[in-house]
Design a protein around this motif. Structure first.
Motif, PDB file in Angstrom:
ATOM      1  N   GLU A 145      10.333  14.656  16.912  1.00 55.80           N
ATOM      2  CA  GLU A 145       9.298  13.627  17.036  1.00 55.80           C
ATOM      3  C   GLU A 145       9.433  12.694  15.839  1.00 55.80           C
ATOM      4  OE1 GLU A 145       5.516  15.618  17.457  1.00 55.80           O
ATOM      5  OE2 GLU A 145       6.535  17.233  18.508  1.00 55.80           O
ATOM      6  N   ILE A 146       9.398  11.398  16.101  1.00 54.33           N
ATOM      7  CA  ILE A 146       9.494  10.439  14.999  1.00 54.33           C
ATOM      8  C   ILE A 146       8.282   9.516  15.034  1.00 54.33           C
ATOM      9  CG2 ILE A 146      10.926   8.721  13.832  1.00 54.33           C
ATOM     10  CD1 ILE A 146      13.317   9.818  15.436  1.00 54.33           C
ATOM     11  N   PHE A 147       7.596   9.445  13.916  1.00 53.38           N
ATOM     12  CA  PHE A 147       6.419   8.575  13.805  1.00 53.38           C
ATOM     13  C   PHE A 147       6.704   7.567  12.699  1.00 53.38           C
ATOM     14  CE2 PHE A 147       3.166  11.073  16.115  1.00 53.38           C
ATOM     15  CZ  PHE A 147       3.808  12.294  16.238  1.00 53.38           C
ATOM     16  N   VAL A 148       6.433   6.282  12.967  1.00 56.04           N
ATOM     17  CA  VAL A 148       6.553   5.264  11.918  1.00 56.04           C
ATOM     18  C   VAL A 148       5.161   4.711  11.693  1.00 56.04           C
ATOM     19  CG1 VAL A 148       7.648   3.105  11.250  1.00 56.04           C
ATOM     20  CG2 VAL A 148       8.859   4.697  12.750  1.00 56.04           C
ATOM     21  N   PHE A 149       4.710   4.698  10.406  1.00 55.86           N
ATOM     22  CA  PHE A 149       3.376   4.138  10.176  1.00 55.86           C
ATOM     23  C   PHE A 149       3.350   3.267   8.927  1.00 55.86           C
ATOM     24  CE2 PHE A 149       2.094   7.174   6.870  1.00 55.86           C
ATOM     25  CZ  PHE A 149       2.908   8.271   7.141  1.00 55.86           C
ATOM     26  N   TYR A 154      -1.758   2.882   7.026  1.00 56.40           N
ATOM     27  CA  TYR A 154      -1.384   4.167   7.634  1.00 56.40           C
ATOM     28  C   TYR A 154      -1.389   4.132   9.154  1.00 56.40           C
ATOM     29  CZ  TYR A 154      -2.577   5.789   2.914  1.00 56.40           C
ATOM     30  OH  TYR A 154      -2.668   5.942   1.574  1.00 56.40           O
ATOM     31  N   LYS A 155      -1.682   2.994   9.771  1.00 56.76           N
ATOM     32  CA  LYS A 155      -1.707   2.918  11.240  1.00 56.76           C
ATOM     33  C   LYS A 155      -0.290   3.078  11.780  1.00 56.76           C
ATOM     34  CE  LYS A 155      -5.976   1.377  12.667  1.00 56.76           C
ATOM     35  NZ  LYS A 155      -6.632   0.100  12.457  1.00 56.76           N
ATOM     36  N   PHE A 156      -0.176   3.768  12.918  1.00 59.58           N
ATOM     37  CA  PHE A 156       1.144   3.946  13.503  1.00 59.58           C
ATOM     38  C   PHE A 156       1.700   2.610  13.990  1.00 59.58           C
ATOM     39  CE2 PHE A 156      -0.518   8.326  14.150  1.00 59.58           C
ATOM     40  CZ  PHE A 156       0.458   8.980  13.404  1.00 59.58           C
ATOM     41  N   LEU A 157       3.003   2.402  13.738  1.00 68.87           N
ATOM     42  CA  LEU A 157       3.659   1.178  14.196  1.00 68.87           C
ATOM     43  C   LEU A 157       4.592   1.486  15.356  1.00 68.87           C
ATOM     44  CD1 LEU A 157       4.566  -0.245  10.673  1.00 68.87           C
ATOM     45  CD2 LEU A 157       2.741  -1.038  12.198  1.00 68.87           C
ATOM     46  N   ASN A 158       5.120   2.694  15.351  1.00 68.74           N
ATOM     47  CA  ASN A 158       5.992   3.112  16.440  1.00 68.74           C
ATOM     48  C   ASN A 158       6.011   4.643  16.496  1.00 68.74           C
ATOM     49  OD1 ASN A 158       7.659   2.880  18.578  1.00 68.74           O
ATOM     50  ND2 ASN A 158       9.288   1.762  17.499  1.00 68.74           N
ATOM     51  N   MET A 177      -4.309   4.701  15.593  1.00 68.68           N
ATOM     52  CA  MET A 177      -4.527   5.957  14.863  1.00 68.68           C
ATOM     53  C   MET A 177      -3.668   6.036  13.609  1.00 68.68           C
ATOM     54  SD  MET A 177      -4.407   8.349  18.236  1.00 68.68           S
ATOM     55  CE  MET A 177      -4.757   9.907  17.478  1.00 68.68           C
ATOM     56  N   THR A 178      -4.024   6.980  12.715  1.00 67.90           N
ATOM     57  CA  THR A 178      -3.225   7.231  11.510  1.00 67.90           C
ATOM     58  C   THR A 178      -2.790   8.703  11.547  1.00 67.90           C
ATOM     59  OG1 THR A 178      -4.982   8.065  10.104  1.00 67.90           O
ATOM     60  CG2 THR A 178      -4.783   5.659  10.262  1.00 67.90           C
ATOM     61  N   PRO A 179      -1.839   9.072  10.693  1.00 67.14           N
ATOM     62  CA  PRO A 179      -1.386  10.472  10.690  1.00 67.14           C
ATOM     63  C   PRO A 179      -2.518  11.464  10.431  1.00 67.14           C
ATOM     64  CG  PRO A 179       0.145   9.121   9.453  1.00 67.14           C
ATOM     65  CD  PRO A 179      -1.011   8.232   9.804  1.00 67.14           C
ATOM     66  N   VAL A 180      -3.541  11.049   9.686  1.00 65.12           N
ATOM     67  CA  VAL A 180      -4.639  11.975   9.387  1.00 65.12           C
ATOM     68  C   VAL A 180      -5.383  12.338  10.681  1.00 65.12           C
ATOM     69  CG1 VAL A 180      -6.716  12.320   7.997  1.00 65.12           C
ATOM     70  CG2 VAL A 180      -4.832  10.964   7.097  1.00 65.12           C
ATOM     71  N   ASP A 181      -5.423  11.380  11.628  1.00 65.80           N
ATOM     72  CA  ASP A 181      -6.129  11.644  12.896  1.00 65.80           C
ATOM     73  C   ASP A 181      -5.472  12.756  13.706  1.00 65.80           C
ATOM     74  OD1 ASP A 181      -7.925   9.603  12.395  1.00 65.80           O
ATOM     75  OD2 ASP A 181      -6.587   8.092  13.260  1.00 65.80           O
ATOM     76  N   ASP A 233       9.667  -7.242   5.455  1.00 65.54           N
ATOM     77  CA  ASP A 233       9.117  -7.161   4.104  1.00 65.54           C
ATOM     78  C   ASP A 233       7.952  -6.174   4.036  1.00 65.54           C
ATOM     79  OD1 ASP A 233       7.478  -8.599   5.653  1.00 65.54           O
ATOM     80  OD2 ASP A 233       7.419 -10.413   4.387  1.00 65.54           O
ATOM     81  N   LYS A 234       7.850  -5.359   5.068  1.00 63.96           N
ATOM     82  CA  LYS A 234       6.765  -4.384   5.142  1.00 63.96           C
ATOM     83  C   LYS A 234       7.281  -3.016   4.699  1.00 63.96           C
ATOM     84  CE  LYS A 234       3.195  -4.521   8.493  1.00 63.96           C
ATOM     85  NZ  LYS A 234       2.870  -4.580   9.876  1.00 63.96           N
ATOM     86  N   LYS A 235       6.430  -2.268   3.977  1.00 68.91           N
ATOM     87  CA  LYS A 235       6.828  -0.908   3.655  1.00 68.91           C
ATOM     88  C   LYS A 235       6.248   0.020   4.717  1.00 68.91           C
ATOM     89  CE  LYS A 235       7.822  -0.478  -1.245  1.00 68.91           C
ATOM     90  NZ  LYS A 235       9.238  -0.645  -0.925  1.00 68.91           N
ATOM     91  N   VAL A 236       7.086   0.885   5.241  1.00 71.03           N
ATOM     92  CA  VAL A 236       6.617   1.805   6.289  1.00 71.03           C
ATOM     93  C   VAL A 236       7.048   3.226   5.960  1.00 71.03           C
ATOM     94  CG1 VAL A 236       6.718   0.086   8.131  1.00 71.03           C
ATOM     95  CG2 VAL A 236       8.701   1.538   7.702  1.00 71.03           C
ATOM     96  N   PHE A 237       6.288   4.173   6.466  1.00 69.42           N
ATOM     97  CA  PHE A 237       6.682   5.569   6.350  1.00 69.42           C
ATOM     98  C   PHE A 237       7.334   6.001   7.658  1.00 69.42           C
ATOM     99  CE2 PHE A 237       3.343   5.750   3.079  1.00 69.42           C
ATOM    100  CZ  PHE A 237       4.056   6.397   2.076  1.00 69.42           C
TER     101      PHE A 237
END
Ligand code: ADP
Length: 503
Positions: A145-149, A154-158, A177-181, A233-237
């Motif tokens: 599973e791959i989550f990008v936020f 912290y909102k999910f982008l993909n 949603m965010t990962p905490v959710d 130019d966005k930082k994502v996790f």
């Protein structure tokens, strides 16, 4: 044709200033003008293409379709982009093909119709697109599973397909949603603590285990691999998630199995230890307990041989009695050991029968008589003449003779041993009362432990087995064995036999 280029300085001026290839064809699709970019793109020298059909720049397999397309296009006098939605290719002078995008612009010039084609070599863009779609496919088809936020909100982008499938939320729902959710065991501050080393750039990867909560309320254990990355130019996790349900189950099963096996092993070791102890006891019994009686038997036999005269009969009798006593004693301790072994291995068979209690008491007393010390006497119970009981005869004999032998052994000469029977509603209490050495109060709690012998009994021969065995047998048959004792005054051991049937 030459006219066109010669008469169009303005064309030359403009076309040289653009990076796209420009090719002008007349209504017959004959090339009438080219700029430098187009020549470079197709690998021709200046002027080399003038007067040539446009087909020279198009791979042969597209010719028919292309001609029709351009004719149709000219007829409509339309302005349009070619290459959208379908792949267009150009061919160089050396035969090399490359993907192009072309825009066609028809125009009138001195009364004639021309088409200006703007050609862009999209080789690089195509390969970039292909590369991107390659990564997109990997992203979507990954079984992880791959989550990008977003690193700020912290909102999910993909979220890839596998993640959506397992977690149960749609991509649309996840955008809010965010990962905490989806981490029921984690609050925002714990989560921020985890990701802060990435934001501070003190590490490039953070791994941890937690649980993910599905839309349907169920949860599953996960291993999270988190990295910080740039999207424009966005930082994502980017979080790679492994569902470790199976691994966890496997580990849990393994742990249970290990625990169970350890338990079995400990039990087996305990049995082994017990058996070893028994063996050691037996050896020490043979070496100590057998030695004394055997040497006195030997002495008596040697002396017997010497008393040859008729009047020496009393002496012979005395030695015969000694021999009998010692053999009886050896027989008793051997029986005790065999009994331990039988109890341990569960090989005891009891036989409940009805018999007169007096029969067993008589036998025990009779067999004990020869053990009596000088002046010792045993008093019979008076109230058992007509009494029948239901019990295992052998067990009762073993237990009672053990109590009577102990009473004899641990009492001095000239003392009395009382056997009393108390008839109650629920059963019979058979007591053996002596006036012997008693049992020190602090040792009384150990008296039924196997091999235990009280301090004041150590000078008397014994193994510490008899009471233990008697108690186990009696309890196996629903009875009990208890005692009370005062040191130097005497002891009372009581056997309680349950009434099985009313007489
Ligand atoms: P053994 O008599 O062979 O040592 P038992 O199991 O019969 O083994 O008895 C265990 C211990 O209990 C004895 O060693 C002794 O210390 C104590 N004991 C048993 N019966 C009596 C008794 N009648 N008087 C005093 N002590 C006794």
């Amino acid at each position: 044709m030459r006219d066109f280029q010669e008469n169009s300085d303005i064309f030359n001026l403009l076309s040289e200033g653009v990076s796209e290839g420009i090719i002008v064809v007349n209504a017959n699709q004959i090339i009438v003008a080219t700029n430098t970019s187009s020549l470079q793109m197709f690998g021709y020298e200046k002027g080399e293409l003038i007067g040539k059909p446009l087909d020279i720049l198009i791979p042969r397999r597209y010719h028919a379709g292309h001609d029709a397309h351009v004719d149709n296009f000219i007829a409509k006098s339309d302005k349009r982009q070619m290459g959208h939605g379908r792949n267009l290719y150009g061919i160089c002078k050396d035969g090399k093909e490359f993907p192009v995008e072309a825009g066609l612009n028809p125009f009138e010039f001195y009364g004639a119709t021309y088409v200006m084609a703007l050609v862009i070599d999209i080789t690089e863009r195509k390969s970039r697109e292909e590369e991107l779609s390659h990564w997109a496919r990997i992203f979507d088809e990954s079984l992880n599973e791959i989550f990008v936020f977003d690193a700020e909100t912290y909102k999910f982008l993909n979220v890839n397909k596998e993640a959506q499938r397992n977690i149960g939320y749609s991509i649309k729902e996840m955008y809010e949603m965010t990962p905490v959710d989806i981490k029921p065991e984690m609050d925002i501050s714990q989560f921020e603590n985890l990701i802060s080393p990435l934001l501070k750039d003190t590490t490039s990867k953070v791994n941890f285990e937690t649980k993910h909560g599905r839309k349907d309320g169920t949860t599953y254990p996960v291993e999270v691999h988190l990295q910080l990355s740039n999207l424009g130019d966005k930082k994502v996790f980017v979080a790679f998630i492994l569902d470790i349900t199976e691994r966890k189950n496997y580990t849990e099963n393994l742990e249970n199995l290990v625990e169970e096996r350890t338990h079995q092993l400990t039990e087996a070791l305990a049995v082994e230890k017990e058996l070893n102890e028994l063996k050691t006891r037996f050896l020490s019994l043979v070496s100590h307990e057998f030695k004394t009686p055997l040497s006195s038997i030997l002495t008596s036999i040697t002396l017997l041989g010497k008393y040859t005269e008729t009047e020496q009969q009393p002496k012979r009798d005395k030695h015969v009695t000694t021999i009998k006593n010692k053999v009886k004693y050896l027989d008793t301790i051997l029986n005790d050991f065999l009994s331990v072994e039988r109890l341990e291995s569960g090989k005891v068979n009891y036989k409940i029968e009805e018999f007169p209690l007096s029969k067993i008491v008589n036998e025990v007393v009779y067999n004990s008589n020869m053990l009596l010390k000088s002046g010792q006497q045993i008093r019979y119970p008076e109230n058992i003449d007509e009494l029948n009981i239901q019990f295992d005869e052998k067990t009762l004999e073993l237990a009672l003779s053990n109590l009577v032998h102990n009473a004899i052994k641990y009492s001095p000469e000239d003392s009395t041993i009382d056997i009393k029977v108390d008839i109650k509603d629920i059963g019979y209490a058979i007591s053996v009362i002596d006036e012997g050495i008693g049992i020190p109060i602090e040792e009384q709690k150990h008296i039924f432990n196997r091999y235990f012998r009280a301090e004041n009994a150590l000078l008397t021969q014994g193994t510490g087995i008899g009471l233990n065995i008697a108690k186990q047998h009696i309890e196996n048959l629903g009875g009990s064995l208890e005692f009370s004792s005062t040191e130097s005054i005497g002891s009372t051991f009581t056997l309680c036999i349950p009434k099985l049937k009313t007489n």
